[in-house]
Design a protein around this motif. Structure first.
Motif, PDB file in Angstrom:
ATOM      1  N   LEU A  90      26.952  49.676  35.874  1.00 55.64           N
ATOM      2  CA  LEU A  90      28.479  49.615  35.724  1.00 55.64           C
ATOM      3  C   LEU A  90      28.859  48.863  34.510  1.00 55.64           C
ATOM      4  N   ALA A  91      29.780  49.498  33.592  1.00 57.04           N
ATOM      5  CA  ALA A  91      30.611  48.894  32.630  1.00 57.04           C
ATOM      6  C   ALA A  91      31.739  49.021  32.874  1.00 57.04           C
ATOM      7  N   LEU A  92      32.270  48.265  33.827  1.00 51.96           N
ATOM      8  CA  LEU A  92      33.770  48.378  34.302  1.00 51.96           C
ATOM      9  C   LEU A  92      34.517  47.207  34.340  1.00 51.96           C
ATOM     10  N   THR A  93      34.059  46.140  33.814  1.00 55.74           N
ATOM     11  CA  THR A  93      34.766  44.897  33.883  1.00 55.74           C
ATOM     12  C   THR A  93      35.175  44.412  32.498  1.00 55.74           C
ATOM     13  N   PRO A  94      36.570  44.334  32.184  1.00 54.94           N
ATOM     14  CA  PRO A  94      37.085  43.862  30.876  1.00 54.94           C
ATOM     15  C   PRO A  94      36.812  42.324  30.786  1.00 54.94           C
ATOM     16  N   ARG A  95      36.654  42.114  29.457  1.00 57.42           N
ATOM     17  CA  ARG A  95      36.574  40.648  28.836  1.00 57.42           C
ATOM     18  C   ARG A  95      37.913  40.393  28.228  1.00 57.42           C
ATOM     19  N   ASN A  96      38.122  38.795  28.291  1.00 56.87           N
ATOM     20  CA  ASN A  96      39.091  38.312  27.239  1.00 56.87           C
ATOM     21  C   ASN A  96      38.912  38.541  25.753  1.00 56.87           C
ATOM     22  N   TYR A  97      40.088  38.778  25.206  1.00 53.95           N
ATOM     23  CA  TYR A  97      40.141  38.691  23.655  1.00 53.95           C
ATOM     24  C   TYR A  97      41.790  38.412  23.493  1.00 53.95           C
ATOM     25  N   ASP A  98      42.016  38.516  22.154  1.00 58.48           N
ATOM     26  CA  ASP A  98      43.576  38.168  21.865  1.00 58.48           C
ATOM     27  C   ASP A  98      44.416  39.172  22.529  1.00 58.48           C
ATOM     28  N   GLY A  99      43.895  40.391  22.691  1.00 53.71           N
ATOM     29  CA  GLY A  99      44.951  41.273  23.297  1.00 53.71           C
ATOM     30  C   GLY A  99      44.864  41.356  24.447  1.00 53.71           C
ATOM     31  N   GLN A 100      44.050  40.734  25.432  1.00 56.77           N
ATOM     32  CA  GLN A 100      44.294  40.875  27.033  1.00 56.77           C
ATOM     33  C   GLN A 100      43.500  39.485  27.795  1.00 56.77           C
ATOM     34  N   HIS A 101      44.196  39.090  28.662  1.00 54.19           N
ATOM     35  CA  HIS A 101      43.583  38.003  29.412  1.00 54.19           C
ATOM     36  C   HIS A 101      43.536  38.666  30.832  1.00 54.19           C
ATOM     37  N   VAL A 102      42.084  38.555  31.389  1.00 52.22           N
ATOM     38  CA  VAL A 102      41.843  38.899  32.525  1.00 52.22           C
ATOM     39  C   VAL A 102      42.210  38.130  33.662  1.00 52.22           C
ATOM     40  N   LEU A 103      43.007  38.288  34.701  1.00 56.72           N
ATOM     41  CA  LEU A 103      43.552  37.413  35.700  1.00 56.72           C
ATOM     42  C   LEU A 103      42.601  37.512  36.767  1.00 56.72           C
ATOM     43  N   ASP A 104      42.259  38.605  37.255  1.00 56.77           N
ATOM     44  CA  ASP A 104      41.290  38.708  38.221  1.00 56.77           C
ATOM     45  C   ASP A 104      40.600  39.904  38.254  1.00 56.77           C
ATOM     46  N   TRP A 105      39.307  39.984  38.759  1.00 56.64           N
ATOM     47  CA  TRP A 105      38.613  40.992  38.878  1.00 56.64           C
ATOM     48  C   TRP A 105      37.334  41.127  39.839  1.00 56.64           C
ATOM     49  N   ARG A 106      37.149  42.131  40.554  1.00 59.95           N
ATOM     50  CA  ARG A 106      36.238  42.091  41.712  1.00 59.95           C
ATOM     51  C   ARG A 106      35.691  43.400  41.733  1.00 59.95           C
ATOM     52  N   ILE A 107      34.539  43.482  42.419  1.00 61.82           N
ATOM     53  CA  ILE A 107      33.575  44.665  42.578  1.00 61.82           C
ATOM     54  C   ILE A 107      33.225  44.958  43.888  1.00 61.82           C
ATOM     55  N   ASP A 108      33.561  45.777  44.836  1.00 58.98           N
ATOM     56  CA  ASP A 108      33.095  46.030  46.122  1.00 58.98           C
ATOM     57  C   ASP A 108      32.364  47.200  46.305  1.00 58.98           C
ATOM     58  N   VAL A 109      31.134  46.906  47.056  1.00 58.04           N
ATOM     59  CA  VAL A 109      30.459  48.296  47.488  1.00 58.04           C
ATOM     60  C   VAL A 109      30.521  48.297  48.957  1.00 58.04           C
ATOM     61  N   ASP A 110      30.279  49.524  49.384  1.00 57.17           N
ATOM     62  CA  ASP A 110      30.344  49.776  50.801  1.00 57.17           C
ATOM     63  C   ASP A 110      29.174  49.753  51.506  1.00 57.17           C
ATOM     64  N   ARG A 111      28.229  49.455  50.694  1.00 58.58           N
ATOM     65  CA  ARG A 111      26.875  49.264  51.599  1.00 58.58           C
ATOM     66  C   ARG A 111      26.023  47.932  51.062  1.00 58.58           C
ATOM     67  N   ASP A 112      25.307  47.349  52.038  1.00 58.89           N
ATOM     68  CA  ASP A 112      24.569  46.215  51.422  1.00 58.89           C
ATOM     69  C   ASP A 112      23.734  46.541  50.237  1.00 58.89           C
ATOM     70  N   GLU A 132      25.222  40.562  30.644  1.00 60.60           N
ATOM     71  CA  GLU A 132      25.897  41.366  29.374  1.00 60.60           C
ATOM     72  C   GLU A 132      24.870  42.242  28.489  1.00 60.60           C
ATOM     73  N   ASP A 133      25.485  43.408  28.440  1.00 58.83           N
ATOM     74  CA  ASP A 133      24.325  44.400  27.719  1.00 58.83           C
ATOM     75  C   ASP A 133      24.449  44.071  26.056  1.00 58.83           C
ATOM     76  N   ALA A 134      23.668  44.911  25.341  1.00 63.05           N
ATOM     77  CA  ALA A 134      23.432  44.653  23.985  1.00 63.05           C
ATOM     78  C   ALA A 134      24.614  44.334  23.191  1.00 63.05           C
ATOM     79  N   PHE A 135      25.958  45.069  23.556  1.00 61.59           N
ATOM     80  CA  PHE A 135      27.066  44.914  22.706  1.00 61.59           C
ATOM     81  C   PHE A 135      27.743  43.840  23.271  1.00 61.59           C
ATOM     82  N   GLY A 136      27.589  42.793  24.183  1.00 64.64           N
ATOM     83  CA  GLY A 136      28.476  41.905  24.793  1.00 64.64           C
ATOM     84  C   GLY A 136      29.250  42.483  25.949  1.00 64.64           C
ATOM     85  N   ASN A 137      29.238  43.611  26.379  1.00 61.12           N
ATOM     86  CA  ASN A 137      30.098  44.037  27.453  1.00 61.12           C
ATOM     87  C   ASN A 137      29.481  43.331  28.785  1.00 61.12           C
ATOM     88  N   VAL A 138      30.488  43.252  29.701  1.00 58.09           N
ATOM     89  CA  VAL A 138      30.115  42.794  31.161  1.00 58.09           C
ATOM     90  C   VAL A 138      29.379  43.997  31.857  1.00 58.09           C
TER      91      VAL A 138
END
Length: 272
Positions: free
Chosen positions: A24-46, A53-59
């Motif tokens: 998953l590449a679905l989680t934003p990061r902070n930079y001057d244009g945005q501030h992440v206030l809260d973020w979560r990932i839920d999966v319906d199975r154990d 971080e991937d090679a480009f610095g993405n979460v």
């Protein structure tokens, strides 16, 4: 602007699968244009959920689920405060020098038609003006197909048919900018669009010496503003795809994505 995003992704399998793996590449990061206030990932199975971080610095998150399972649902949601920076992406994580983003990929290779178009459009002398001229020309020349793209399409094919989804138009801009020897990259994220609802969106960023990375959206012919949530960057869509999935057994799979993007004045929804 305070924006809340919710994305639900449902994978259904023709037959129960033995195991499923997702990146998953679905989680934003902070930079001057945005501030992440809260973020979560839920999966319906154990499952085993690992953040990195991937090679480009993405979460990035990897999910491994043991079967048997007939379906798998992932819900990602959170709130982001955004700011209008005139498209300039200062303060973002940078793992590579700008020159890396001159590298062509099969999705962003410029054919002669794109090279000729970019050269004719980008007549101004300075780099920033060239890029604004290019994105404006592409906006006029290409028809935007609303909704999620059906698959990855090469920039040359998109330009030849003069139409495509947001990710397709981003690839064409990247190909054109690189043909002018300007580093460019793909950006995935979301956009609040009162005219067409909430959107899983894609645009491009190009590097301008002395200024840094600047966003350009060919679907609008302009730079991103505070209505955009920036999530991931890469050389092309495949590198920044929100979800990459594989499974063991189970035959064919189908995918359903539901997205909602909300702000204080109201909420817009789309489904695909």
């Amino acid at each position: 602007m305070h924006i809340r995003v919710r994305r639900e992704t449902i994978f259904r399998y023709a037959e129960p699968v033995k195991a499923a793996i997702q990146k998953l590449a679905l989680t934003p990061r902070n930079y001057d244009g945005q501030h992440v206030l809260d973020w979560r990932i839920d999966v319906d199975r154990d499952c085993r959920l690992r953040a990195c971080e991937d090679a480009f610095g993405n979460v990035a998150h990897s999910i491994y689920v043991d079967g048997p399972l007939e379906a798998l649902t992932t819900v990602v949601e959170g709130s982001v405060e955004t700011f209008d920076t005139a498209g300039v992406a200062r303060g973002a994580i940078e793992r590579f020098p700008p020159e890396l983003y001159l590298r062509e990929t099969p999705l962003t290779e410029a054919d002669q038609a794109i090279c000729d178009f970019a050269l004719a459009a980008a007549r101004p002398s300075d780099t920033l003006s060239k890029l604004h001229a290019l994105v404006g020309a592409l906006h006029e020349a290409l028809v935007v197909e609303e909704g999620a793209a059906s698959g990855a399409v090469a920039a040359a094919d998109v330009f030849a048919r003069r139409r495509g989804a947001a990710q397709d138009l981003a690839h064409v801009f990247i190909a054109g900018a690189r043909s002018l020897d300007i580093p460019a990259r793909y950006v995935s994220g979301y956009a609040l669009r009162p005219d067409a609802g909430a959107a899983i969106h894609a645009w491009a960023e190009a590097h301008v010496a002395g200024l840094g990375w600047v966003g350009f959206d060919s679907t609008r012919g302009a730079s991103p503003d505070e209505s955009y949530v920036r999530v991931a960057v890469a050389l092309d869509h495949l590198g920044a795809a929100p979800v990459r999935a594989a499974h063991s057994g189970g035959g064919e799979e189908t995918t359903e994505v539901k997205v909602s993007v909300a702000r204080a004045q109201g909420q817009f929804q789309s489904q695909s």
